[in-house]
Design a protein around this motif. Structure first.
Motif, PDB file in Angstrom:
ATOM      1  N   ASN A 125       0.835  -1.214   0.000  1.00 32.17           N
ATOM      2  CA  ASN A 125       0.000   0.000   0.000  1.00 32.17           C
ATOM      3  C   ASN A 125       0.865   1.256   0.000  1.00 32.17           C
ATOM      4  OD1 ASN A 125      -2.200  -1.687   0.116  1.00 32.17           O
ATOM      5  ND2 ASN A 125      -2.620  -1.357   2.288  1.00 32.17           N
ATOM      6  N   LEU A 126       1.945   1.227   0.798  1.00 31.20           N
ATOM      7  CA  LEU A 126       2.854   2.380   0.865  1.00 31.20           C
ATOM      8  C   LEU A 126       3.562   2.571  -0.474  1.00 31.20           C
ATOM      9  CD1 LEU A 126       4.389   4.617   2.340  1.00 31.20           C
ATOM     10  CD2 LEU A 126       5.918   2.869   3.286  1.00 31.20           C
ATOM     11  N   LEU A 127       4.024   1.476  -1.067  1.00 34.54           N
ATOM     12  CA  LEU A 127       4.710   1.558  -2.366  1.00 34.54           C
ATOM     13  C   LEU A 127       3.777   2.179  -3.409  1.00 34.54           C
ATOM     14  CD1 LEU A 127       7.147   0.832  -4.163  1.00 34.54           C
ATOM     15  CD2 LEU A 127       6.121  -1.421  -4.495  1.00 34.54           C
ATOM     16  N   GLN A 128       2.544   1.707  -3.424  1.00 34.39           N
ATOM     17  CA  GLN A 128       1.560   2.217  -4.381  1.00 34.39           C
ATOM     18  C   GLN A 128       1.316   3.715  -4.161  1.00 34.39           C
ATOM     19  OE1 GLN A 128      -1.804  -0.371  -4.378  1.00 34.39           O
ATOM     20  NE2 GLN A 128      -2.848   0.706  -6.027  1.00 34.39           N
ATOM     21  N   HIS A 129       1.244   4.128  -2.895  1.00 36.61           N
ATOM     22  CA  HIS A 129       1.024   5.544  -2.569  1.00 36.61           C
ATOM     23  C   HIS A 129       2.191   6.405  -3.072  1.00 36.61           C
ATOM     24  CE1 HIS A 129       0.064   9.171  -0.300  1.00 36.61           C
ATOM     25  NE2 HIS A 129       1.315   9.158   0.142  1.00 36.61           N
ATOM     26  N   LEU A 130       3.417   5.949  -2.825  1.00 40.06           N
ATOM     27  CA  LEU A 130       4.593   6.733  -3.252  1.00 40.06           C
ATOM     28  C   LEU A 130       4.658   6.856  -4.772  1.00 40.06           C
ATOM     29  CD1 LEU A 130       7.304   5.246  -0.826  1.00 40.06           C
ATOM     30  CD2 LEU A 130       6.157   7.457  -0.619  1.00 40.06           C
ATOM     31  N   LEU A 131       4.300   5.778  -5.464  1.00 40.59           N
ATOM     32  CA  LEU A 131       4.420   5.765  -6.925  1.00 40.59           C
ATOM     33  C   LEU A 131       3.382   6.636  -7.621  1.00 40.59           C
ATOM     34  CD1 LEU A 131       5.311   2.016  -7.611  1.00 40.59           C
ATOM     35  CD2 LEU A 131       6.837   3.986  -7.545  1.00 40.59           C
ATOM     36  N   LYS A 132       2.380   7.111  -6.877  1.00 42.26           N
ATOM     37  CA  LYS A 132       1.423   8.056  -7.472  1.00 42.26           C
ATOM     38  C   LYS A 132       2.117   9.334  -7.916  1.00 42.26           C
ATOM     39  CE  LYS A 132      -2.671   6.509  -4.914  1.00 42.26           C
ATOM     40  NZ  LYS A 132      -3.556   6.839  -3.768  1.00 42.26           N
ATOM     41  N   ASN A 133       3.208   9.664  -7.216  1.00 37.05           N
ATOM     42  CA  ASN A 133       3.968  10.878  -7.558  1.00 37.05           C
ATOM     43  C   ASN A 133       4.968  10.536  -8.674  1.00 37.05           C
ATOM     44  OD1 ASN A 133       5.489  13.182  -7.677  1.00 37.05           O
ATOM     45  ND2 ASN A 133       6.079  13.203  -5.522  1.00 37.05           N
ATOM     46  N   ASP A 134       4.444  10.374  -9.894  1.00 34.42           N
ATOM     47  CA  ASP A 134       5.329   9.913 -10.972  1.00 34.42           C
ATOM     48  C   ASP A 134       6.279  10.988 -11.467  1.00 34.42           C
ATOM     49  OD1 ASP A 134       3.424  11.436 -12.188  1.00 34.42           O
ATOM     50  OD2 ASP A 134       2.633   9.857 -13.485  1.00 34.42           O
ATOM     51  N   GLU A 135       6.047  12.246 -11.056  1.00 33.73           N
ATOM     52  CA  GLU A 135       6.971  13.316 -11.457  1.00 33.73           C
ATOM     53  C   GLU A 135       8.282  13.190 -10.689  1.00 33.73           C
ATOM     54  OE1 GLU A 135       7.085  18.151 -11.510  1.00 33.73           O
ATOM     55  OE2 GLU A 135       5.128  17.185 -11.789  1.00 33.73           O
ATOM     56  N   ASP A 136       8.204  12.966  -9.359  1.00 31.81           N
ATOM     57  CA  ASP A 136       9.417  12.802  -8.546  1.00 31.81           C
ATOM     58  C   ASP A 136       9.983  11.388  -8.675  1.00 31.81           C
ATOM     59  OD1 ASP A 136       9.287  15.399  -7.700  1.00 31.81           O
ATOM     60  OD2 ASP A 136       8.326  14.949  -5.783  1.00 31.81           O
ATOM     61  N   PHE A 137       9.096  10.387  -8.602  1.00 30.24           N
ATOM     62  CA  PHE A 137       9.517   8.980  -8.676  1.00 30.24           C
ATOM     63  C   PHE A 137       9.563   8.558 -10.155  1.00 30.24           C
ATOM     64  CE2 PHE A 137       8.260   9.468  -4.365  1.00 30.24           C
ATOM     65  CZ  PHE A 137       8.887   8.476  -3.620  1.00 30.24           C
ATOM     66  N   ASN A 138      10.505   9.164 -10.884  1.00 34.37           N
ATOM     67  CA  ASN A 138      10.508   8.954 -12.337  1.00 34.37           C
ATOM     68  C   ASN A 138      11.413   7.812 -12.790  1.00 34.37           C
ATOM     69  OD1 ASN A 138      13.234  10.238 -12.613  1.00 34.37           O
ATOM     70  ND2 ASN A 138      12.075  12.012 -11.915  1.00 34.37           N
ATOM     71  N   ARG A 139      12.404   7.465 -11.977  1.00 31.72           N
ATOM     72  CA  ARG A 139      13.274   6.326 -12.310  1.00 31.72           C
ATOM     73  C   ARG A 139      13.756   5.710 -11.007  1.00 31.72           C
ATOM     74  NH1 ARG A 139      18.365   6.643 -16.413  1.00 31.72           N
ATOM     75  NH2 ARG A 139      16.755   7.272 -17.862  1.00 31.72           N
ATOM     76  N   LEU A 140      13.249   4.512 -10.675  1.00 27.04           N
ATOM     77  CA  LEU A 140      13.557   3.969  -9.354  1.00 27.04           C
ATOM     78  C   LEU A 140      13.903   2.488  -9.425  1.00 27.04           C
ATOM     79  CD1 LEU A 140      10.351   3.096  -7.455  1.00 27.04           C
ATOM     80  CD2 LEU A 140      10.154   4.514  -9.472  1.00 27.04           C
ATOM     81  N   ILE A 141      14.731   2.071  -8.453  1.00 21.94           N
ATOM     82  CA  ILE A 141      15.078   0.662  -8.281  1.00 21.94           C
ATOM     83  C   ILE A 141      14.469   0.203  -6.963  1.00 21.94           C
ATOM     84  CG2 ILE A 141      16.929  -1.050  -8.129  1.00 21.94           C
ATOM     85  CD1 ILE A 141      18.770   0.917  -9.559  1.00 21.94           C
ATOM     86  N   ILE A 142      13.754  -0.931  -7.002  1.00 18.84           N
ATOM     87  CA  ILE A 142      13.126  -1.496  -5.799  1.00 18.84           C
ATOM     88  C   ILE A 142      13.886  -2.771  -5.449  1.00 18.84           C
ATOM     89  CG2 ILE A 142      10.998  -2.429  -4.814  1.00 18.84           C
ATOM     90  CD1 ILE A 142       9.552  -0.735  -7.091  1.00 18.84           C
ATOM     91  N   PHE A 143      14.554  -2.773  -4.308  1.00 22.88           N
ATOM     92  CA  PHE A 143      15.358  -3.922  -3.893  1.00 22.88           C
ATOM     93  C   PHE A 143      14.569  -4.839  -2.966  1.00 22.88           C
ATOM     94  CE2 PHE A 143      19.017  -1.241  -5.101  1.00 22.88           C
ATOM     95  CZ  PHE A 143      19.671  -2.162  -5.908  1.00 22.88           C
ATOM     96  N   CYS A 144      14.659  -6.141  -3.248  1.00 24.89           N
ATOM     97  CA  CYS A 144      13.983  -7.167  -2.448  1.00 24.89           C
ATOM     98  C   CYS A 144      15.007  -8.182  -1.946  1.00 24.89           C
ATOM     99  CB  CYS A 144      12.919  -7.885  -3.280  1.00 24.89           C
ATOM    100  SG  CYS A 144      11.739  -6.766  -4.042  1.00 24.89           S
ATOM    101  N   LYS A 145      14.628  -8.874  -0.859  1.00 23.00           N
ATOM    102  CA  LYS A 145      15.544  -9.806  -0.203  1.00 23.00           C
ATOM    103  C   LYS A 145      15.675 -11.125  -0.961  1.00 23.00           C
ATOM    104  CE  LYS A 145      14.167 -10.754   3.927  1.00 23.00           C
ATOM    105  NZ  LYS A 145      13.823 -10.492   5.341  1.00 23.00           N
TER     106      LYS A 145
END
Length: 444
Positions: A231-251
């Motif tokens: 839910n938090l990830l989805q909320h952050l990604l709504k801001n596609d202007e700031d979050f324009n190129r991102l890497i999501i690291f998983c374990k």
């Protein structure tokens, strides 16, 4: 501020540096280039993203100057295929006005094309340790002319268990050579290999080891469970202007695949790629290239991609899971804020991951600021299985710190011996094992 002209590099290199858009050397380059040009063994410690690769590639190219003979004269060892390819790209960038020949070697592909490239003659080999040894033992590499040996990301190489392979390589290369070792962290194993590898080295340290780059802003969200993380990830990604190129690291690979599927459903296949050890080499290369070129907004990755991804203008790194190998945190967040740019590193932390966050803060010698969850993020109830898994993990952490600790999930006592077990089982069923033969006689 010194310029690249001050290092007395030749005109071919200076033109290539100018074409690449570099105007002034980074601190690690300022401190390392002259000692390497002078032929000294160098141990360089600097955060990831500070220009370590150019710090040894430029003097290496200056010393080799031009193509000569057929056999390798400089060898760069890297822990992962991605990093080996990245180093080879850097060498190609700076050697564009020279005739120096570089071959990159790594596993995951058949060796036929790599053997063919070696047979045409080579000056520089960039390789993972395993593939280098395979091709050397098969007679495809001659090391008699080797002048320089570089270990890049030495700490990751030790974490991945390459110490045996490196010792074997040290046995086969000429004793008279220049050695360079670069690392972002200096673990006990790295100290050990440095003692075997370097002779009276010049130590170049531009920041205390394991210090994140100052250009990276770090924040931490305390999140109770997996669904709330989504839910938090989805909320952050709504801001596609700031979050324009991102890497999501998983374990783990499983979590990476699940996050990829989730994002694919929400944002479409054209916006996201995933890379991990189970993905084929060509798939990984294509995914990284698509991300580099800006065709893809999000890259989901395990720590296989934490080293060697040199991609400009990554706006955000999101640690969906806190890494268990705490040094990997420094390398993950180093994918953003590179080459004087700024970036953001956001970490999601459930109650079982607080333990590793504290260890990371001790390693980087700073606290990661905790930010409250946005009011718009719905906080899900933690399912029973996940609650149990978190409690079990916390118990294990407490036991690691205090072997005497007995939590809710301590190991059960051993089962009773076979004789006692039979008696106990018989008693439970209401039978007397002593009268077993009498019962058998009555049946007859």
């Amino acid at each position: 501020m010194p310029s690249f002209e001050d290092f007395k590099l030749n005109r071919q290199l200076l033109n290539a540096i100018a074409d690449a858009g570099y105007t002034e050397p980074t601190p690690i380059q300022q401190k390392a280039i002259n000692p390497i040009l002078a032929g000294q063994d160098v141990m360089g410690i600097a955060q990831t993203g500070t220009g370590k690769t150019a710090a040894y590639v430029l003097p290496m190219l200056m010393k080799l100057k031009y193509a000569q003979g057929n056999d390798v004269r400089a060898l760069v060892l890297a822990p992962t295929r991605e990093l080996a390819m990245q180093i080879a790209e850097n060498i190609a960038l700076f050697a564009r006005y020279t005739d120096l020949r570089t071959v990159v070697l790594y596993g995951g592909l058949g060796p036929k094309a790599q053997i063919s490239a070696l047979e045409k003659g080579v000056d520089i080999i960039v390789s993972t340790p395993g593939r280098f040894l395979d091709l050397y033992l098969a007679g495809h590499i001659v090391v008699k002319q080797l002048q320089m040996l570089v270990l890049d990301e030495a700490d990751k190489m030790m974490d991945m268990g390459f110490i045996g392979s490196i010792h074997r390589i040290l046995e086969i290369v000429p004793r008279k050579r220049q050695n360079l070792l670069f690392s972002a962290t200096m673990s006990e194993l790295v100290h050990k290999i440095a003692g075997d590898f370097l002779k009276f080295p010049t130590v170049v340290e531009v920041a205390p080891q394991a210090t994140p780059a100052q250009t990276v802003r770090q924040v931490l969200y305390e999140v109770p469970n997996l669904k709330t993380k989504l839910n938090l990830l989805q909320h952050l990604l709504k801001n596609d202007e700031d979050f324009n190129r991102l890497i999501i690291f998983c374990k783990t690979k499983a979590v990476a695949d699940n996050i990829y599927s989730f994002l694919q459903r929400k944002y479409g296949e054209e916006q996201v790629r995933v890379i991990h050890a189970n993905k084929g080499q060509n798939t990984r290369i294509n995914s990284i290239n698509a991300f580099k070129e800006g065709d893809v907004r999000m890259l989901v990755a395990t720590d296989v991609a934490a080293r060697g991804l040199d991609i400009s203008h990554v706006s955000h790194v999101i640690n969906f899971d806190v890494p268990i190998v705490i040094e990997d945190y420094v390398h993950r967040i180093g994918r953003t804020g590179r080459a004087f740019n700024t970036g953001d590193a956001i970490t999601f932390c459930n109650p079982a991951e607080v333990y590793y966050v504290r260890k990371i803060e001790k390693l980087i010698r700073q606290q990661i600021p905790v930010v409250e969850l946005p009011a718009e993020v719905f906080i899900e109830q933690t399912p029973f299985d996940e609650r149990q898994a978190i409690a079990r993990e916390i118990d294990m952490q407490k036991r690691k710190e205090n072997p005497e600790f007995k939590g809710a999930f301590h190991e059960k006592k051993h089962a009773p011996s076979s004789a006692k077990g039979k008696t106990a089982n018989a008693a439970k069923s209401g039978r007397n094992p002593v009268n077993k033969s009498a019962r058998q006689k009555r049946r007859k």
